[in-house]
Design a protein around this motif. Sequence first.
Motif, mmCIF file in Angstrom:
data_model
loop_
_atom_site.group_PDB
_atom_site.id
_atom_site.type_symbol
_atom_site.label_atom_id
_atom_site.label_comp_id
_atom_site.label_asym_id
_atom_site.label_seq_id
_atom_site.Cartn_x
_atom_site.Cartn_y
_atom_site.Cartn_z
ATOM 1 N N PRO A 354 12.609 -59.894 -9.138
ATOM 2 C CA PRO A 354 13.018 -60.434 -10.446
ATOM 3 C C PRO A 354 12.095 -59.959 -11.564
ATOM 4 O O PRO A 354 10.897 -59.751 -11.361
ATOM 5 N N ARG A 355 12.659 -59.801 -12.742
ATOM 6 C CA ARG A 355 11.906 -59.237 -13.860
ATOM 7 C C ARG A 355 10.649 -60.032 -14.190
ATOM 8 O O ARG A 355 9.633 -59.471 -14.581
ATOM 9 N N GLU A 356 10.708 -61.350 -14.074
ATOM 10 C CA GLU A 356 9.582 -62.185 -14.486
ATOM 11 C C GLU A 356 8.467 -62.221 -13.451
ATOM 12 O O GLU A 356 7.390 -62.758 -13.709
ATOM 13 N N ASN A 357 8.700 -61.674 -12.274
ATOM 14 C CA ASN A 357 7.699 -61.731 -11.206
ATOM 15 C C ASN A 357 6.542 -60.778 -11.521
ATOM 16 O O ASN A 357 6.750 -59.577 -11.710
ATOM 17 N N PRO A 358 5.287 -61.297 -11.575
ATOM 18 C CA PRO A 358 4.146 -60.423 -11.896
ATOM 19 C C PRO A 358 3.872 -59.353 -10.842
ATOM 20 O O PRO A 358 3.135 -58.403 -11.103
ATOM 21 N N GLU A 359 4.460 -59.496 -9.643
ATOM 22 C CA GLU A 359 4.261 -58.482 -8.610
ATOM 23 C C GLU A 359 4.815 -57.130 -9.047
ATOM 24 O O GLU A 359 4.417 -56.090 -8.524
ATOM 25 N N ARG A 360 5.733 -57.164 -10.005
ATOM 26 C CA ARG A 360 6.299 -55.907 -10.496
ATOM 27 C C ARG A 360 5.212 -54.978 -11.032
ATOM 28 O O ARG A 360 5.256 -53.769 -10.817
ATOM 29 N N ARG A 361 4.255 -55.547 -11.756
ATOM 30 C CA ARG A 361 3.188 -54.723 -12.326
ATOM 31 C C ARG A 361 2.335 -54.112 -11.225
ATOM 32 O O ARG A 361 1.974 -52.929 -11.282
ATOM 33 N N ASP A 362 2.002 -54.905 -10.200
ATOM 34 C CA ASP A 362 1.197 -54.383 -9.095
ATOM 35 C C ASP A 362 1.919 -53.245 -8.381
ATOM 36 O O ASP A 362 1.324 -52.210 -8.055
ATOM 37 N N LEU A 363 3.216 -53.449 -8.139
ATOM 38 C CA LEU A 363 3.990 -52.410 -7.462
ATOM 39 C C LEU A 363 4.117 -51.164 -8.328
ATOM 40 O O LEU A 363 4.103 -50.039 -7.819
ATOM 41 N N MET A 364 4.237 -51.365 -9.640
ATOM 42 C CA MET A 364 4.353 -50.222 -10.541
ATOM 43 C C MET A 364 3.074 -49.393 -10.509
ATOM 44 O O MET A 364 3.115 -48.157 -10.522
ATOM 45 N N ARG A 365 1.933 -50.066 -10.451
ATOM 46 C CA ARG A 365 0.667 -49.335 -10.366
ATOM 47 C C ARG A 365 0.559 -48.582 -9.039
ATOM 48 O O ARG A 365 0.068 -47.446 -8.999
ATOM 49 N N ALA A 366 1.016 -49.221 -7.971
ATOM 50 C CA ALA A 366 0.986 -48.544 -6.670
ATOM 51 C C ALA A 366 1.900 -47.318 -6.681
ATOM 52 O O ALA A 366 1.552 -46.258 -6.147
ATOM 53 N N LEU A 367 3.069 -47.459 -7.305
ATOM 54 C CA LEU A 367 3.983 -46.320 -7.416
ATOM 55 C C LEU A 367 3.356 -45.202 -8.238
ATOM 56 O O LEU A 367 3.462 -44.022 -7.881
ATOM 57 N N ALA A 368 2.692 -45.565 -9.330
ATOM 58 C CA ALA A 368 2.049 -44.552 -10.171
ATOM 59 C C ALA A 368 0.997 -43.778 -9.381
ATOM 60 O O ALA A 368 0.873 -42.555 -9.518
#
Length: 488
Positions: A354-368
Amino acid sequence: MARGRRRGAEALIGRIEAAEALDPPGYAISNALARPAQIIGRPARRLGNALHGTGYGHPVHPMLVTLPIGSWTLALGLDLLAALGLVRDRRAAEAADTALRAGALGAVAAAATGMADWQYTDGRDRRLGLVHALANGTALGLNLLSLALRGRGRRGQGRLASAAAFGCMAAGGYLGGHLVYRRRVGVDHADRSPEPREWQAVLPLSDLAEDRPRRVEVADADTRQAIGIALVLHGGRVHAMGARCSHAGGPLDQGWVLEGRLVCPWHGSRYCLETGRPTDGPSTTPQPRYAVRIRDGMVELRREQEPGDAVVTAARAARAAGPQGGPRGRKADEVLVEHHTLLRRMFARILAIPRENPERRDLMRALAEELEIHETIEDRLFYPAVQPVSEDVAVAHAEHRQLADLLAMTLKLNTASPEFEDHLRALQAAVDHHAGSEERSMFVEAQRLGEPRLREIGHALEALLEEARASRARHAFRALKIRLLEGA
Protein backbone atom coordinates in the motif's frame (compact mmCIF):
# COMPACT_ATOMS: atom_id res chain seq x y z
CA MET A 1 59.85 -9.07 27.64
CA ALA A 2 57.13 -8.31 25.09
CA ARG A 3 55.32 -11.51 26.07
CA GLY A 4 55.38 -10.43 29.70
CA ARG A 5 53.92 -7.02 28.89
CA ARG A 6 51.20 -8.66 26.82
CA ARG A 7 50.33 -11.02 29.64
CA GLY A 8 50.26 -8.10 32.05
CA ALA A 9 47.90 -6.15 29.79
CA GLU A 10 45.64 -9.16 29.36
CA ALA A 11 45.58 -9.74 33.11
CA LEU A 12 44.61 -6.11 33.68
CA ILE A 13 41.85 -6.35 31.08
CA GLY A 14 40.63 -9.53 32.73
CA ARG A 15 40.39 -7.74 36.08
CA ILE A 16 38.45 -4.88 34.50
CA GLU A 17 36.03 -7.28 32.83
CA ALA A 18 35.45 -9.07 36.14
CA ALA A 19 35.04 -5.86 38.19
CA GLU A 20 31.36 -6.03 39.13
CA ALA A 21 31.81 -2.77 41.05
CA LEU A 22 31.66 -1.04 37.67
CA ASP A 23 28.11 -2.26 37.06
CA PRO A 24 26.16 0.22 39.25
CA PRO A 25 27.76 3.36 37.77
CA GLY A 26 27.63 1.82 34.31
CA TYR A 27 23.91 1.15 34.45
CA ALA A 28 23.26 4.50 36.12
CA ILE A 29 24.98 6.31 33.24
CA SER A 30 23.19 4.16 30.68
CA ASN A 31 19.79 4.85 32.24
CA ALA A 32 20.53 8.56 32.44
CA LEU A 33 21.38 8.59 28.74
CA ALA A 34 18.29 6.59 27.80
CA ARG A 35 15.75 8.60 29.78
CA PRO A 36 15.72 11.75 27.60
CA ALA A 37 15.38 9.58 24.51
CA GLN A 38 12.39 7.83 26.06
CA ILE A 39 10.76 11.18 26.74
CA ILE A 40 11.46 12.74 23.35
CA GLY A 41 10.45 9.65 21.40
CA ARG A 42 10.83 9.35 17.64
CA PRO A 43 13.19 12.34 17.08
CA ALA A 44 15.55 10.86 19.65
CA ARG A 45 15.33 7.51 17.91
CA ARG A 46 16.33 9.15 14.64
CA LEU A 47 19.29 10.79 16.37
CA GLY A 48 20.26 7.46 17.89
CA ASN A 49 20.11 5.79 14.48
CA ALA A 50 22.39 8.49 13.08
CA LEU A 51 24.86 8.01 15.94
CA HIS A 52 24.85 4.23 15.48
CA GLY A 53 25.11 4.43 11.69
CA THR A 54 21.93 2.43 11.12
CA GLY A 55 21.15 4.15 7.82
CA TYR A 56 24.73 3.92 6.56
CA GLY A 57 25.26 0.18 6.86
CA HIS A 58 28.35 0.71 9.02
CA PRO A 59 29.00 1.90 12.60
CA VAL A 60 29.95 5.58 12.76
CA HIS A 61 32.15 5.38 15.85
CA PRO A 62 35.14 3.62 14.20
CA MET A 63 35.23 6.27 11.49
CA LEU A 64 35.13 9.22 13.89
CA VAL A 65 37.84 7.98 16.25
CA THR A 66 40.38 8.56 13.48
CA LEU A 67 39.89 12.33 13.90
CA PRO A 68 41.26 12.69 17.45
CA ILE A 69 43.88 9.99 16.90
CA GLY A 70 45.26 11.67 13.79
CA SER A 71 45.01 15.23 15.09
CA TRP A 72 46.51 14.56 18.50
CA THR A 73 49.30 12.46 16.99
CA LEU A 74 50.16 15.38 14.71
CA ALA A 75 50.17 17.76 17.68
CA LEU A 76 52.45 15.43 19.65
CA GLY A 77 54.85 15.18 16.72
CA LEU A 78 55.05 18.96 16.34
CA ASP A 79 55.56 19.35 20.09
CA LEU A 80 58.41 16.84 20.05
CA LEU A 81 60.12 18.59 17.15
CA ALA A 82 59.82 21.91 18.96
CA ALA A 83 61.07 20.46 22.26
CA LEU A 84 64.12 19.01 20.50
CA GLY A 85 64.86 22.35 18.89
CA LEU A 86 64.34 21.01 15.38
CA VAL A 87 61.46 23.41 14.70
CA ARG A 88 61.45 26.99 15.94
CA ASP A 89 58.84 28.47 13.64
CA ARG A 90 55.89 29.99 15.49
CA ARG A 91 53.61 28.57 12.85
CA ALA A 92 54.49 25.06 14.00
CA ALA A 93 53.25 25.90 17.50
CA GLU A 94 50.06 27.35 16.04
CA ALA A 95 49.61 24.21 13.94
CA ALA A 96 49.97 22.04 17.05
CA ASP A 97 47.33 24.11 18.84
CA THR A 98 45.00 23.85 15.85
CA ALA A 99 45.49 20.08 15.73
CA LEU A 100 44.61 19.85 19.43
CA ARG A 101 41.40 21.81 18.87
CA ALA A 102 40.43 19.72 15.85
CA GLY A 103 41.12 16.55 17.79
CA ALA A 104 38.99 17.78 20.69
CA LEU A 105 36.05 18.38 18.36
CA GLY A 106 36.52 14.96 16.82
CA ALA A 107 36.77 13.39 20.26
CA VAL A 108 33.42 14.87 21.29
CA ALA A 109 31.78 13.46 18.15
CA ALA A 110 33.46 10.08 18.66
CA ALA A 111 32.37 10.06 22.30
CA ALA A 112 28.75 10.71 21.33
CA THR A 113 28.69 7.80 18.89
CA GLY A 114 30.63 5.57 21.27
CA MET A 115 28.25 6.21 24.15
CA ALA A 116 25.29 5.48 21.86
CA ASP A 117 26.80 2.08 21.03
CA TRP A 118 27.97 1.40 24.59
CA GLN A 119 24.43 1.68 25.99
CA TYR A 120 23.60 -1.62 24.30
CA THR A 121 26.42 -3.64 25.82
CA ASP A 122 26.25 -5.81 28.92
CA GLY A 123 28.45 -7.57 31.43
CA ARG A 124 32.14 -7.71 30.58
CA ASP A 125 31.71 -5.58 27.48
CA ARG A 126 29.92 -2.84 29.40
CA ARG A 127 32.60 -2.73 32.11
CA LEU A 128 35.47 -2.62 29.66
CA GLY A 129 33.63 -0.06 27.54
CA LEU A 130 33.18 2.18 30.57
CA VAL A 131 36.92 2.17 31.30
CA HIS A 132 37.61 2.71 27.60
CA ALA A 133 35.38 5.80 27.73
CA LEU A 134 37.04 7.03 30.94
CA ALA A 135 40.50 6.72 29.39
CA ASN A 136 39.49 8.64 26.29
CA GLY A 137 37.56 11.18 28.34
CA THR A 138 40.68 11.76 30.42
CA ALA A 139 42.66 12.26 27.22
CA LEU A 140 40.14 14.88 26.09
CA GLY A 141 40.28 16.65 29.45
CA LEU A 142 44.08 16.73 29.45
CA ASN A 143 44.18 18.14 25.94
CA LEU A 144 41.69 20.84 26.88
CA LEU A 145 43.92 21.63 29.86
CA SER A 146 46.89 21.72 27.50
CA LEU A 147 45.13 24.26 25.30
CA ALA A 148 44.37 26.42 28.33
CA LEU A 149 48.01 26.28 29.48
CA ARG A 150 49.29 27.14 26.02
CA GLY A 151 46.90 30.07 25.87
CA ARG A 152 48.44 31.43 29.08
CA GLY A 153 51.95 31.16 27.71
CA ARG A 154 52.85 28.00 29.65
CA ARG A 155 53.60 25.98 26.54
CA GLY A 156 56.02 23.58 28.21
CA GLN A 157 53.42 22.46 30.73
CA GLY A 158 50.88 22.28 27.92
CA ARG A 159 53.12 19.90 26.00
CA LEU A 160 53.44 17.66 29.04
CA ALA A 161 49.66 17.59 29.42
CA SER A 162 49.31 16.66 25.73
CA ALA A 163 51.87 13.88 26.10
CA ALA A 164 49.95 12.48 29.06
CA ALA A 165 46.74 12.75 27.03
CA PHE A 166 48.34 10.76 24.23
CA GLY A 167 49.16 7.99 26.69
CA CYS A 168 45.56 7.91 27.90
CA MET A 169 44.33 7.86 24.31
CA ALA A 170 46.65 4.95 23.49
CA ALA A 171 45.38 3.02 26.50
CA GLY A 172 41.79 3.73 25.51
CA GLY A 173 42.54 2.63 21.96
CA TYR A 174 44.03 -0.62 23.23
CA LEU A 175 40.87 -1.33 25.18
CA GLY A 176 38.75 -0.39 22.18
CA GLY A 177 40.69 -2.82 20.02
CA HIS A 178 40.13 -5.54 22.59
CA LEU A 179 36.39 -4.83 22.56
CA VAL A 180 36.21 -5.23 18.80
CA TYR A 181 38.74 -7.95 18.00
CA ARG A 182 38.43 -10.09 21.12
CA ARG A 183 34.97 -9.36 22.45
CA ARG A 184 33.48 -8.83 18.95
CA VAL A 185 31.56 -5.71 19.92
CA GLY A 186 30.27 -3.85 16.87
CA VAL A 187 31.00 -6.60 14.35
CA ASP A 188 28.50 -8.59 12.29
CA HIS A 189 27.10 -11.53 14.28
CA ALA A 190 24.66 -12.80 11.63
CA ASP A 191 25.18 -16.17 9.98
CA ARG A 192 26.30 -15.40 6.42
CA SER A 193 26.22 -18.94 5.08
CA PRO A 194 25.16 -19.14 1.41
CA GLU A 195 22.89 -22.11 2.20
CA PRO A 196 20.43 -23.24 1.09
CA ARG A 197 21.48 -22.65 -2.50
CA GLU A 198 18.50 -24.58 -3.86
CA TRP A 199 14.87 -24.53 -2.79
CA GLN A 200 14.39 -26.48 0.42
CA ALA A 201 11.13 -27.29 2.21
CA VAL A 202 11.35 -26.36 5.88
CA LEU A 203 7.87 -26.15 7.41
CA PRO A 204 4.16 -26.62 6.65
CA LEU A 205 2.52 -23.26 6.05
CA SER A 206 -0.21 -24.21 8.53
CA ASP A 207 2.38 -24.17 11.34
CA LEU A 208 2.85 -20.40 11.02
CA ALA A 209 0.69 -17.91 12.92
CA GLU A 210 0.30 -14.26 11.91
CA ASP A 211 3.13 -12.08 13.31
CA ARG A 212 4.53 -14.93 15.42
CA PRO A 213 8.18 -15.58 14.45
CA ARG A 214 9.14 -19.22 14.04
CA ARG A 215 12.64 -20.70 13.89
CA VAL A 216 13.64 -23.29 11.30
CA GLU A 217 17.08 -24.68 10.51
CA VAL A 218 18.96 -25.77 7.42
CA ALA A 219 22.38 -27.39 7.18
CA ASP A 220 25.46 -25.70 5.73
CA ALA A 221 27.02 -28.04 3.18
CA ASP A 222 30.52 -26.71 3.92
CA THR A 223 30.59 -26.56 7.72
CA ARG A 224 27.84 -29.12 8.48
CA GLN A 225 26.48 -26.65 11.02
CA ALA A 226 22.82 -25.72 11.46
CA ILE A 227 21.76 -22.30 10.18
CA GLY A 228 18.88 -20.67 12.02
CA ILE A 229 16.24 -18.84 9.99
CA ALA A 230 13.37 -16.75 11.38
CA LEU A 231 10.07 -17.14 9.51
CA VAL A 232 7.34 -14.53 9.90
CA LEU A 233 3.83 -14.65 8.44
CA HIS A 234 2.79 -11.01 8.07
CA GLY A 235 -0.08 -9.64 6.03
CA GLY A 236 -0.63 -13.01 4.40
CA ARG A 237 2.98 -13.27 3.18
CA VAL A 238 5.84 -15.33 4.57
CA HIS A 239 9.14 -13.55 5.16
CA ALA A 240 12.47 -15.14 6.07
CA MET A 241 15.71 -13.72 7.43
CA GLY A 242 18.64 -14.95 9.48
CA ALA A 243 17.60 -15.83 13.02
CA ARG A 244 20.77 -14.46 14.63
CA CYS A 245 20.73 -10.68 14.99
CA SER A 246 23.64 -9.04 13.21
CA HIS A 247 24.13 -6.59 16.11
CA ALA A 248 24.96 -8.97 18.95
CA GLY A 249 23.62 -12.37 17.99
CA GLY A 250 20.19 -12.06 19.62
CA PRO A 251 17.51 -14.65 18.69
CA LEU A 252 15.20 -12.86 16.26
CA ASP A 253 12.88 -15.86 16.20
CA GLN A 254 12.09 -15.01 19.83
CA GLY A 255 11.32 -11.39 18.98
CA TRP A 256 8.06 -9.80 17.86
CA VAL A 257 6.60 -7.85 14.96
CA LEU A 258 5.95 -4.12 15.34
CA GLU A 259 4.89 -1.83 12.48
CA GLY A 260 5.97 -4.40 9.92
CA ARG A 261 9.41 -4.79 11.53
CA LEU A 262 10.91 -7.77 13.29
CA VAL A 263 12.22 -6.59 16.67
CA CYS A 264 15.25 -8.17 18.33
CA PRO A 265 14.38 -9.16 21.92
CA TRP A 266 17.85 -8.27 23.23
CA HIS A 267 18.48 -4.66 22.24
CA GLY A 268 15.45 -3.63 20.20
CA SER A 269 16.95 -3.44 16.71
CA ARG A 270 14.17 -3.44 14.13
CA TYR A 271 14.48 -5.11 10.75
CA CYS A 272 12.29 -4.58 7.71
CA LEU A 273 10.55 -7.85 6.89
CA GLU A 274 10.79 -7.18 3.16
CA THR A 275 14.47 -6.27 2.92
CA GLY A 276 16.12 -7.42 6.15
CA ARG A 277 17.63 -3.96 6.61
CA PRO A 278 17.71 -2.38 10.06
CA THR A 279 15.29 0.53 10.34
CA ASP A 280 16.16 1.26 13.98
CA GLY A 281 19.43 0.65 15.79
CA PRO A 282 21.61 -0.23 17.43
CA SER A 283 22.11 -2.61 14.50
CA THR A 284 23.76 -1.24 11.36
CA THR A 285 24.00 -4.39 9.22
CA PRO A 286 21.23 -6.03 7.14
CA GLN A 287 20.10 -9.52 8.02
CA PRO A 288 20.67 -12.39 5.58
CA ARG A 289 17.55 -12.74 3.44
CA TYR A 290 15.87 -15.84 2.03
CA ALA A 291 13.52 -16.14 -0.91
CA VAL A 292 10.25 -17.83 0.02
CA ARG A 293 7.74 -19.81 -1.99
CA ILE A 294 4.84 -22.09 -1.08
CA ARG A 295 4.62 -25.49 -2.75
CA ASP A 296 1.99 -28.09 -1.83
CA GLY A 297 1.36 -26.39 1.50
CA MET A 298 5.06 -26.34 2.43
CA VAL A 299 7.22 -23.27 2.97
CA GLU A 300 10.33 -23.52 0.80
CA LEU A 301 13.43 -21.34 1.21
CA ARG A 302 16.44 -20.39 -0.84
CA ARG A 303 19.23 -18.02 0.15
CA GLU A 304 18.91 -14.61 -1.48
CA GLN A 305 21.95 -12.66 -2.61
CA GLU A 306 21.78 -9.27 -0.95
CA PRO A 307 24.15 -6.61 0.38
CA GLY A 308 25.95 -8.05 3.38
CA ASP A 309 26.21 -11.61 2.06
CA ALA A 310 29.44 -13.50 2.65
CA VAL A 311 32.04 -13.76 -0.07
CA VAL A 312 32.65 -17.08 -1.79
CA THR A 313 34.13 -19.64 0.59
CA ALA A 314 37.11 -21.76 -0.34
CA ALA A 315 34.97 -24.90 -0.48
CA ARG A 316 32.43 -23.20 -2.71
CA ALA A 317 35.17 -21.95 -5.02
CA ALA A 318 36.57 -25.47 -5.23
CA ARG A 319 33.18 -26.83 -6.26
CA ALA A 320 32.99 -24.18 -8.99
CA ALA A 321 36.32 -25.27 -10.47
CA GLY A 322 36.41 -27.80 -13.29
CA PRO A 323 38.78 -30.75 -13.68
CA GLN A 324 41.49 -28.48 -15.09
CA GLY A 325 40.81 -25.77 -12.52
CA GLY A 326 38.70 -23.67 -14.88
CA PRO A 327 35.27 -22.39 -13.85
CA ARG A 328 32.40 -24.77 -14.56
CA GLY A 329 29.64 -22.68 -12.98
CA ARG A 330 26.87 -20.84 -14.75
CA LYS A 331 27.28 -18.95 -17.98
CA ALA A 332 27.31 -15.16 -17.98
CA ASP A 333 23.86 -14.87 -19.53
CA GLU A 334 22.42 -17.21 -16.89
CA VAL A 335 23.86 -15.07 -14.08
CA LEU A 336 22.43 -11.89 -15.58
CA VAL A 337 19.02 -13.41 -16.32
CA GLU A 338 18.79 -14.41 -12.66
CA HIS A 339 19.58 -10.84 -11.63
CA HIS A 340 16.98 -9.53 -14.08
CA THR A 341 14.47 -11.81 -12.36
CA LEU A 342 15.49 -10.43 -8.96
CA LEU A 343 14.94 -6.85 -10.17
CA ARG A 344 11.52 -7.70 -11.59
CA ARG A 345 10.55 -9.35 -8.34
CA MET A 346 11.61 -6.28 -6.37
CA PHE A 347 9.43 -4.04 -8.54
CA ALA A 348 6.49 -6.37 -7.92
CA ARG A 349 7.11 -6.21 -4.16
CA ILE A 350 7.06 -2.42 -4.09
CA LEU A 351 3.93 -2.16 -6.21
CA ALA A 352 2.15 -4.73 -4.04
CA ILE A 353 2.62 -2.66 -0.87
CA PRO A 354 0.00 0.00 0.00
CA ARG A 355 1.12 3.52 -0.80
CA GLU A 356 1.09 4.70 2.82
CA ASN A 357 3.29 1.84 4.04
CA PRO A 358 6.78 3.17 4.98
CA GLU A 359 8.31 -0.13 3.85
CA ARG A 360 8.00 1.23 0.33
CA ARG A 361 10.91 3.59 0.94
CA ASP A 362 13.12 0.81 2.31
CA LEU A 363 12.34 -1.41 -0.66
CA MET A 364 12.96 1.47 -3.07
CA ARG A 365 16.41 1.99 -1.59
CA ALA A 366 17.15 -1.72 -1.87
CA LEU A 367 16.03 -1.65 -5.51
CA ALA A 368 18.24 1.37 -6.18
CA GLU A 369 21.23 -0.51 -4.77
CA GLU A 370 20.56 -3.58 -6.88
CA LEU A 371 20.16 -1.47 -10.02
CA GLU A 372 23.51 0.19 -9.39
CA ILE A 373 25.16 -3.17 -8.74
CA HIS A 374 23.66 -4.54 -11.95
CA GLU A 375 24.95 -1.58 -13.95
CA THR A 376 28.40 -1.99 -12.40
CA ILE A 377 28.85 -5.67 -13.19
CA GLU A 378 27.62 -5.24 -16.75
CA ASP A 379 29.72 -2.15 -17.47
CA ARG A 380 32.88 -3.54 -15.90
CA LEU A 381 32.78 -7.14 -17.10
CA PHE A 382 30.03 -8.22 -19.42
CA TYR A 383 29.87 -5.42 -21.98
CA PRO A 384 33.65 -5.29 -22.63
CA ALA A 385 33.64 -9.07 -23.05
CA VAL A 386 30.76 -9.21 -25.57
CA GLN A 387 31.59 -6.04 -27.51
CA PRO A 388 33.49 -7.98 -30.22
CA VAL A 389 30.39 -10.06 -31.03
CA SER A 390 27.50 -7.68 -30.29
CA GLU A 391 26.50 -4.34 -31.76
CA ASP A 392 24.10 -3.64 -28.90
CA VAL A 393 26.68 -2.56 -26.31
CA ALA A 394 26.49 1.15 -27.15
CA VAL A 395 22.69 1.07 -26.92
CA ALA A 396 22.89 -0.79 -23.61
CA HIS A 397 25.19 1.88 -22.18
CA ALA A 398 22.70 4.57 -23.24
CA GLU A 399 19.88 2.62 -21.60
CA HIS A 400 21.88 2.48 -18.37
CA ARG A 401 22.04 6.28 -18.39
CA GLN A 402 18.29 6.47 -18.97
CA LEU A 403 17.67 4.08 -16.07
CA ALA A 404 19.92 6.15 -13.79
CA ASP A 405 18.03 9.34 -14.67
CA LEU A 406 14.64 7.71 -14.08
CA LEU A 407 15.84 6.22 -10.79
CA ALA A 408 17.09 9.60 -9.56
CA MET A 409 13.73 11.23 -10.33
CA THR A 410 11.82 8.42 -8.64
CA LEU A 411 13.91 8.51 -5.47
CA LYS A 412 13.08 12.18 -4.94
CA LEU A 413 9.33 11.54 -4.77
CA ASN A 414 7.14 10.73 -1.79
CA THR A 415 6.46 6.99 -1.99
CA ALA A 416 2.81 7.59 -1.04
CA SER A 417 2.21 9.99 -3.92
CA PRO A 418 0.60 9.17 -7.29
CA GLU A 419 3.67 10.72 -8.96
CA PHE A 420 5.87 8.10 -7.35
CA GLU A 421 3.61 5.35 -8.65
CA ASP A 422 3.82 6.76 -12.18
CA HIS A 423 7.60 7.14 -12.07
CA LEU A 424 8.05 3.69 -10.56
CA ARG A 425 6.01 2.09 -13.34
CA ALA A 426 8.01 4.03 -15.91
CA LEU A 427 11.23 2.82 -14.32
CA GLN A 428 9.85 -0.72 -14.27
CA ALA A 429 9.01 -0.49 -17.97
CA ALA A 430 12.49 0.83 -18.75
CA VAL A 431 14.14 -1.99 -16.81
CA ASP A 432 11.89 -4.57 -18.50
CA HIS A 433 12.78 -3.14 -21.91
CA HIS A 434 16.51 -3.13 -21.13
CA ALA A 435 16.50 -6.65 -19.68
CA GLY A 436 14.30 -8.00 -22.47
CA SER A 437 16.52 -6.49 -25.17
CA GLU A 438 19.59 -8.08 -23.64
CA GLU A 439 17.92 -11.47 -23.28
CA ARG A 440 16.53 -11.48 -26.84
CA SER A 441 19.55 -10.07 -28.63
CA MET A 442 22.81 -9.50 -26.77
CA PHE A 443 22.73 -12.77 -24.85
CA VAL A 444 22.03 -14.67 -28.07
CA GLU A 445 24.96 -12.97 -29.80
CA ALA A 446 27.16 -13.69 -26.78
CA GLN A 447 26.87 -17.42 -27.47
CA ARG A 448 29.38 -16.89 -30.28
CA LEU A 449 32.04 -16.50 -27.59
CA GLY A 450 31.69 -20.20 -26.80
CA GLU A 451 30.53 -21.95 -23.66
CA PRO A 452 33.94 -22.08 -21.88
CA ARG A 453 34.38 -18.32 -22.27
CA LEU A 454 30.80 -17.62 -21.15
CA ARG A 455 31.32 -19.75 -18.05
CA GLU A 456 34.55 -17.91 -17.33
CA ILE A 457 32.74 -14.57 -17.59
CA GLY A 458 29.87 -15.94 -15.50
CA HIS A 459 32.29 -17.00 -12.78
CA ALA A 460 33.81 -13.51 -12.74
CA LEU A 461 30.36 -11.89 -12.69
CA GLU A 462 29.28 -13.95 -9.68
CA ALA A 463 32.48 -13.10 -7.83
CA LEU A 464 32.06 -9.37 -8.55
CA LEU A 465 28.39 -9.53 -7.62
CA GLU A 466 29.11 -11.10 -4.26
CA GLU A 467 32.03 -8.75 -3.63
CA ALA A 468 29.80 -5.73 -4.30
CA ARG A 469 27.19 -7.01 -1.86
CA ALA A 470 29.61 -8.14 0.83
CA SER A 471 31.64 -4.93 1.06
CA ARG A 472 30.37 -2.72 3.86
CA ALA A 473 32.29 0.24 2.49
CA ARG A 474 30.65 -0.09 -0.92
CA HIS A 475 27.24 -0.55 0.65
CA ALA A 476 27.78 2.57 2.77
CA PHE A 477 28.83 4.54 -0.31
CA ARG A 478 25.77 3.39 -2.25
CA ALA A 479 23.51 4.22 0.69
CA LEU A 480 25.02 7.71 0.93
CA LYS A 481 24.56 8.24 -2.80
CA ILE A 482 20.91 7.18 -2.57
CA ARG A 483 20.27 9.53 0.36
CA LEU A 484 21.81 12.38 -1.61
CA LEU A 485 19.59 11.59 -4.58
CA GLU A 486 16.54 11.52 -2.32
CA GLY A 487 17.32 14.91 -0.87
CA ALA A 488 18.67 16.63 -3.98
